[in-house]
Design a protein around this motif. Structure first.
Motif, PDB file in Angstrom:
ATOM      1  N   SER A  76       0.849  -1.191   0.000  1.00 17.91           N
ATOM      2  CA  SER A  76       0.000   0.000   0.000  1.00 17.91           C
ATOM      3  C   SER A  76       0.884   1.240   0.000  1.00 17.91           C
ATOM      4  O   SER A  76       2.103   1.150   0.151  1.00 17.91           O
ATOM      5  N   THR A  77       0.257   2.384  -0.219  1.00 14.59           N
ATOM      6  CA  THR A  77       0.997   3.647  -0.202  1.00 14.59           C
ATOM      7  C   THR A  77       0.169   4.674   0.557  1.00 14.59           C
ATOM      8  O   THR A  77      -1.055   4.639   0.506  1.00 14.59           O
ATOM      9  N   TRP A  78       0.841   5.584   1.289  1.00 19.79           N
ATOM     10  CA  TRP A  78       0.057   6.668   1.915  1.00 19.79           C
ATOM     11  C   TRP A  78       0.374   8.002   1.265  1.00 19.79           C
ATOM     12  O   TRP A  78      -0.128   9.032   1.684  1.00 19.79           O
ATOM     13  N   GLY A  79       1.177   7.996   0.191  1.00 15.92           N
ATOM     14  CA  GLY A  79       1.443   9.240  -0.523  1.00 15.92           C
ATOM     15  C   GLY A  79       2.643   9.096  -1.442  1.00 15.92           C
ATOM     16  O   GLY A  79       3.284   8.050  -1.465  1.00 15.92           O
ATOM     17  N   GLU A  80       2.921  10.153  -2.192  1.00 11.24           N
ATOM     18  CA  GLU A  80       4.019  10.126  -3.153  1.00 11.24           C
ATOM     19  C   GLU A  80       5.324   9.712  -2.506  1.00 11.24           C
ATOM     20  O   GLU A  80       5.712  10.252  -1.474  1.00 11.24           O
ATOM     21  N   GLY A  81       5.990   8.745  -3.122  1.00 12.95           N
ATOM     22  CA  GLY A  81       7.301   8.326  -2.646  1.00 12.95           C
ATOM     23  C   GLY A  81       7.272   7.336  -1.500  1.00 12.95           C
ATOM     24  O   GLY A  81       8.328   6.980  -0.977  1.00 12.95           O
ATOM     25  N   ARG A  82       6.068   6.858  -1.098  1.00 12.84           N
ATOM     26  CA  ARG A  82       5.970   5.949   0.038  1.00 12.84           C
ATOM     27  C   ARG A  82       5.366   4.604  -0.377  1.00 12.84           C
ATOM     28  O   ARG A  82       4.316   4.575  -1.036  1.00 12.84           O
ATOM     29  N   LEU A  83       6.010   3.512   0.011  1.00  9.21           N
ATOM     30  CA  LEU A  83       5.452   2.163  -0.183  1.00  9.21           C
ATOM     31  C   LEU A  83       5.585   1.396   1.116  1.00  9.21           C
ATOM     32  O   LEU A  83       6.594   1.524   1.819  1.00  9.21           O
ATOM     33  N   ASP A  84       4.588   0.605   1.446  1.00  6.87           N
ATOM     34  CA  ASP A  84       4.660  -0.313   2.589  1.00  6.87           C
ATOM     35  C   ASP A  84       4.338  -1.705   2.088  1.00  6.87           C
ATOM     36  O   ASP A  84       3.256  -1.931   1.558  1.00  6.87           O
ATOM     37  N   SER A 131      -4.035   1.831   3.804  1.00  6.76           N
ATOM     38  CA  SER A 131      -3.663   3.082   4.457  1.00  6.76           C
ATOM     39  C   SER A 131      -4.778   4.090   4.235  1.00  6.76           C
ATOM     40  O   SER A 131      -5.267   4.237   3.123  1.00  6.76           O
ATOM     41  N   TRP A 132      -5.189   4.785   5.303  1.00  4.72           N
ATOM     42  CA  TRP A 132      -6.246   5.789   5.109  1.00  4.72           C
ATOM     43  C   TRP A 132      -5.677   7.193   4.924  1.00  4.72           C
ATOM     44  O   TRP A 132      -6.418   8.128   4.659  1.00  4.72           O
ATOM     45  N   GLY A 133      -4.361   7.365   5.062  1.00  3.80           N
ATOM     46  CA  GLY A 133      -3.771   8.685   4.875  1.00  3.80           C
ATOM     47  C   GLY A 133      -2.331   8.687   5.355  1.00  3.80           C
ATOM     48  O   GLY A 133      -1.803   7.642   5.767  1.00  3.80           O
ATOM     49  N   ALA A 134      -1.699   9.851   5.299  1.00  4.38           N
ATOM     50  CA  ALA A 134      -0.283   9.971   5.638  1.00  4.38           C
ATOM     51  C   ALA A 134       0.021   9.389   7.015  1.00  4.38           C
ATOM     52  O   ALA A 134      -0.717   9.615   7.980  1.00  4.38           O
ATOM     53  N   ASN A 145      -5.786 -20.340  13.755  1.00  6.29           N
ATOM     54  CA  ASN A 145      -6.974 -20.806  14.485  1.00  6.29           C
ATOM     55  C   ASN A 145      -8.259 -20.111  14.031  1.00  6.29           C
ATOM     56  O   ASN A 145      -9.306 -20.305  14.631  1.00  6.29           O
ATOM     57  N   GLY A 146      -8.197 -19.271  12.983  1.00  6.98           N
ATOM     58  CA  GLY A 146      -9.406 -18.649  12.452  1.00  6.98           C
ATOM     59  C   GLY A 146      -9.727 -17.283  13.043  1.00  6.98           C
ATOM     60  O   GLY A 146     -10.742 -16.685  12.699  1.00  6.98           O
ATOM     61  N   SER A 147      -8.853 -16.782  13.927  1.00  7.26           N
ATOM     62  CA  SER A 147      -9.081 -15.431  14.473  1.00  7.26           C
ATOM     63  C   SER A 147      -8.540 -14.384  13.514  1.00  7.26           C
ATOM     64  O   SER A 147      -7.561 -14.624  12.815  1.00  7.26           O
ATOM     65  N   TYR A 148      -9.176 -13.213  13.493  1.00  2.95           N
ATOM     66  CA  TYR A 148      -8.612 -12.060  12.794  1.00  2.95           C
ATOM     67  C   TYR A 148      -7.927 -11.174  13.834  1.00  2.95           C
ATOM     68  O   TYR A 148      -8.470 -10.924  14.915  1.00  2.95           O
ATOM     69  N   VAL A 149      -6.723 -10.733  13.477  1.00  2.00           N
ATOM     70  CA  VAL A 149      -5.959  -9.866  14.371  1.00  2.00           C
ATOM     71  C   VAL A 149      -5.557  -8.612  13.604  1.00  2.00           C
ATOM     72  O   VAL A 149      -5.477  -8.626  12.372  1.00  2.00           O
ATOM     73  N   HIS A 150      -5.312  -7.528  14.342  1.00  2.00           N
ATOM     74  CA  HIS A 150      -5.079  -6.220  13.719  1.00  2.00           C
ATOM     75  C   HIS A 150      -3.926  -5.505  14.391  1.00  2.00           C
ATOM     76  O   HIS A 150      -3.712  -5.651  15.599  1.00  2.00           O
ATOM     77  N   LYS A 151      -3.224  -4.731  13.578  1.00  2.00           N
ATOM     78  CA  LYS A 151      -2.215  -3.830  14.123  1.00  2.00           C
ATOM     79  C   LYS A 151      -2.132  -2.619  13.218  1.00  2.00           C
ATOM     80  O   LYS A 151      -2.458  -2.693  12.027  1.00  2.00           O
ATOM     81  N   ALA A 152      -1.740  -1.465  13.765  1.00  2.00           N
ATOM     82  CA  ALA A 152      -1.660  -0.242  12.966  1.00  2.00           C
ATOM     83  C   ALA A 152      -0.388   0.534  13.274  1.00  2.00           C
ATOM     84  O   ALA A 152       0.070   0.566  14.427  1.00  2.00           O
ATOM     85  N   TRP A 153       0.185   1.141  12.241  1.00  2.00           N
ATOM     86  CA  TRP A 153       1.221   2.151  12.414  1.00  2.00           C
ATOM     87  C   TRP A 153       0.471   3.472  12.531  1.00  2.00           C
ATOM     88  O   TRP A 153      -0.289   3.847  11.628  1.00  2.00           O
ATOM     89  N   THR A 154       0.622   4.164  13.657  1.00  2.00           N
ATOM     90  CA  THR A 154      -0.206   5.341  13.923  1.00  2.00           C
ATOM     91  C   THR A 154       0.532   6.653  13.672  1.00  2.00           C
ATOM     92  O   THR A 154      -0.003   7.731  13.921  1.00  2.00           O
ATOM     93  N   GLY A 155       1.776   6.556  13.204  1.00  2.00           N
ATOM     94  CA  GLY A 155       2.548   7.767  12.947  1.00  2.00           C
ATOM     95  C   GLY A 155       3.694   7.891  13.916  1.00  2.00           C
ATOM     96  O   GLY A 155       4.776   8.347  13.559  1.00  2.00           O
ATOM     97  N   ASP A 156       3.460   7.446  15.174  1.00  2.00           N
ATOM     98  CA  ASP A 156       4.582   7.478  16.126  1.00  2.00           C
ATOM     99  C   ASP A 156       4.859   6.137  16.766  1.00  2.00           C
ATOM    100  O   ASP A 156       5.677   6.030  17.672  1.00  2.00           O
ATOM    101  N   GLY A 157       4.208   5.091  16.281  1.00  2.00           N
ATOM    102  CA  GLY A 157       4.511   3.762  16.803  1.00  2.00           C
ATOM    103  C   GLY A 157       3.496   2.758  16.315  1.00  2.00           C
ATOM    104  O   GLY A 157       2.526   3.118  15.638  1.00  2.00           O
ATOM    105  N   TRP A 181     -12.452   4.147   3.264  1.00  2.00           N
ATOM    106  CA  TRP A 181     -12.997   5.169   2.351  1.00  2.00           C
ATOM    107  C   TRP A 181     -12.459   6.560   2.667  1.00  2.00           C
ATOM    108  O   TRP A 181     -12.728   7.509   1.948  1.00  2.00           O
ATOM    109  N   GLY A 182     -11.690   6.675   3.754  1.00  4.08           N
ATOM    110  CA  GLY A 182     -11.127   7.985   4.095  1.00  4.08           C
ATOM    111  C   GLY A 182     -10.508   7.957   5.479  1.00  4.08           C
ATOM    112  O   GLY A 182     -10.517   6.927   6.158  1.00  4.08           O
ATOM    113  N   ILE A 183      -9.974   9.106   5.890  1.00  3.38           N
ATOM    114  CA  ILE A 183      -9.243   9.198   7.152  1.00  3.38           C
ATOM    115  C   ILE A 183     -10.106   8.764   8.331  1.00  3.38           C
ATOM    116  O   ILE A 183     -11.254   9.182   8.466  1.00  3.38           O
TER     117      ILE A 183
END
Ligand SMILES: *[C@@H]1O[C@H](CO)[C@@H](O)[C@H](O)[C@H]1NC(C)=O
Ligand SMILES: *[C@@H]1O[C@H](CO)[C@@H](O)[C@H](O)[C@H]1NC(C)=O
Ligand SMILES: *[C@@H]1O[C@H](CO)[C@@H](O)[C@H](O)[C@H]1NC(C)=O
Ligand SMILES: *[C@@H]1O[C@H](CO)[C@@H](O)[C@H](O)[C@H]1NC(C)=O
Ligand SMILES: *[C@@H]1O[C@H](CO)[C@@H](O)[C@H](O)[C@H]1NC(C)=O
Ligand SMILES: *[C@@H]1O[C@H](CO)[C@@H](O)[C@H](O)[C@H]1NC(C)=O
Length: 394
Positions: A76-84, A131-134, A145-157, A181-183
């Motif tokens: 994904s990308t959150w803006g020009e010059g960025r790839l994750d 990514s929803w934004g910068a 085991n069939g569970s969904y798990v989540h993690k996020a980069w929030t900008g500072d960790g 669909w947006g921030i």
């Protein structure tokens, strides 16, 4: 390429072996003049190639992305010059799953380095990212085991932590599909392992903090892996195939859900869907009987060629398609649809809808390069009769 039993055991002792995986292509585009492709070859190696609006680099081949994955990477990308790029480490040692690894492109170079990846923990078997934004990256993964798990980069960790994951629910058999669909907004769908119906959950920042409960959207029984898309704020489109391989669709228009509609076809997995503007839908899927790609589009009022018919595009392919929608930087009235696939020779092929016709013509494609141009590998059977790839040069 023949290996005798003797050379097998010698090589197995000397080199790492990995189980063959389904090839796929992960794509992203940070603006209309850039497009990045990350194909996964059947030996689990990831390759890379990008479009600069002047040419493809590297020109007629792929560069090796120094990574081995056990299922499709997500980029994904959150803006020009960025790839994750996130992917699951293909360690054969740990059969219960693998850790999620992360590499990013920022300021003109790869981090943490070209060779290394950041270990995000997890022990999961499929993942999806958005990514929803910068400075924001969300990863949803399916634990064995069939569970969904989540993690996020929030900008500072990383939230809830670099190695920690937030538990979202259990009892899923498909990989999760996520879209924003947006921030401040994230939507997730998955298939319930009990009744194979589509389940939906969302995260919404703002008026209240956090996750909704799981909502049953019915519509099943479905197979494969669902797809979630949005053409703008307040709009959601969810896609899944039934056991006959027919595409089913439901949408949220900002106020209510539609009925499920059956769009026909007979697919190996849920077709891929893109929107190059509001009300426009383009879909491409892989045919169950012939491995050809079939397409369909919606212009805001009608389906083309019709509600249950599909155009044959090209084939045969080994991977599910990857789609990217773009505008012509020199002519904002022209829209482009790029279709990519891995063929039966592990070569990546491309076809483009250039506003009013397909290029190249009829059922032809352009060769983008063989994945073996990035990595060399030979397929053979191991002692348990499993398809195994021997990596040369390791
Ligand atoms: C796209 O991004 C690249 C790299 O940041 C930049 O050089 C280029 O001008 C951008 N193109 C457009 C059409 O914005
Ligand atoms: C991936 O897994 C292998 C085998 O367990 C391990 O040696 C390697 O360090 C892992 N890669 C990363 C980047 O963590
Ligand atoms: C597999 O990996 C997970 C996550 O890193 C770890 O908790 C588990 O102990 C590992 N299992 C084996 C058999 O190494
Ligand atoms: C399944 O695995 C996840 C992630 O390892 C864990 O958080 C969850 O509690 C497990 N669920 C069950 C029902 O065991
Ligand atoms: C499917 O199962 C879930 C629980 O896992 C339940 O909430 C839902 O109502 C069921 N849906 C249908 C259509 O039976
Ligand atoms: C822009 O694209 C449209 C549709 O393909 C075409 O009719 C028109 O001539 C193009 N304009 C220019 C300036 O190239």
């Amino acid at each position: 390429m023949g290996f005798s039993k003797i050379s097998f055991s010698l090589l197995a002792a000397a080199a790492s072996t990995v189980v063959a995986v389904d090839p796929c292509i992960s794509t992203t585009s940070w603006n209309d003049s850039r497009l990045d492709l990350f194909p996964l070859a059947s030996d689990g190696s990831i390759a890379h190639k990008f479009w600069t609006w002047l040419d493809w680099e590297p020109v007629d081949k792929f560069e090796p992305f120094p990574s081995q994955a056990r299922s499709c990477p997500s980029v994904s990308t959150w803006g020009e010059g960025r790839l994750d790029v996130v992917y699951i480490n293909s360690s054969r040692v740990n059969s219960s799953g693998g850790n999620v690894l992360h590499k990013y492109f920022s300021g003109g170079s790869w981090g943490p380095s070209w060779e290394n990846a950041e270990d995000l923990g997890g022990n999961v078997d499929y993942l999806s990212s958005a990514s929803w934004g910068a400075n924001r990256l969300d990863i949803v993964a399916k634990a064995k085991n069939g569970s969904y798990v989540h993690k996020a980069w929030t900008g500072d960790g990383w939230f809830p932590g670099k190695a920690e994951w937030e538990h979202l629910g259990c009892g899923f058999f498909s990989s999760p599909a996520i879209v924003s669909w947006g921030i401040g907004r994230l939507d997730i769908v998955g298939l319930d392992s009990g009744n194979a119906s589509l389940q939906h959950k969302y995260y919404q920042d703002g008026c209240y903090d956090g996750w909704s409960g799981w909502e049953d959207l019915g519509g099943g029984p479905f197979i494969g892996n669902p797809v979630a898309t949005s053409w703008g704020e307040g709009r959601l489109d969810f896609w899944a195939i039934n056991s006959a391989g027919e595409l089913n669709h439901i949408y949220w228009d900002g106020h209510k859900y539609s009925e499920w509609e059956n769009l026909g076809g007979e697919f190996t997995d849920t077709p891929k869907v893109v929107h190059w503007k509001p009300s426009r839908i383009d879909i491409v899927g892989k045919g169950l009987d012939d491995d050809q790609y079939y397409g369909k589009s919606y212009d805001g009022s009608e389906w083309h060629p019709s509600g249950n018919e599909w155009h044959k595009l090209a084939g045969p392919f080994n991977s599910e398609p990857a789609l990217v929608a773009k505008h012509d930087t020199t002519n904002s009235t022209t829209d482009f649809l790029y279709v990519f696939g891995v063929d039966e020779d592990d070569a990546v092929q491309m076809k483009i809808w250039s506003g009013s016709y397909w290029q190249p013509e009829s059922e032809k494609t352009w060769l983008m390069g063989h994945l073996s141009s990035a990595h060399q590998a030979n397929l053979f059977q191991d002692d348990e009769g499993q398809s195994v790839l021997e990596m040369s040069g390791l």
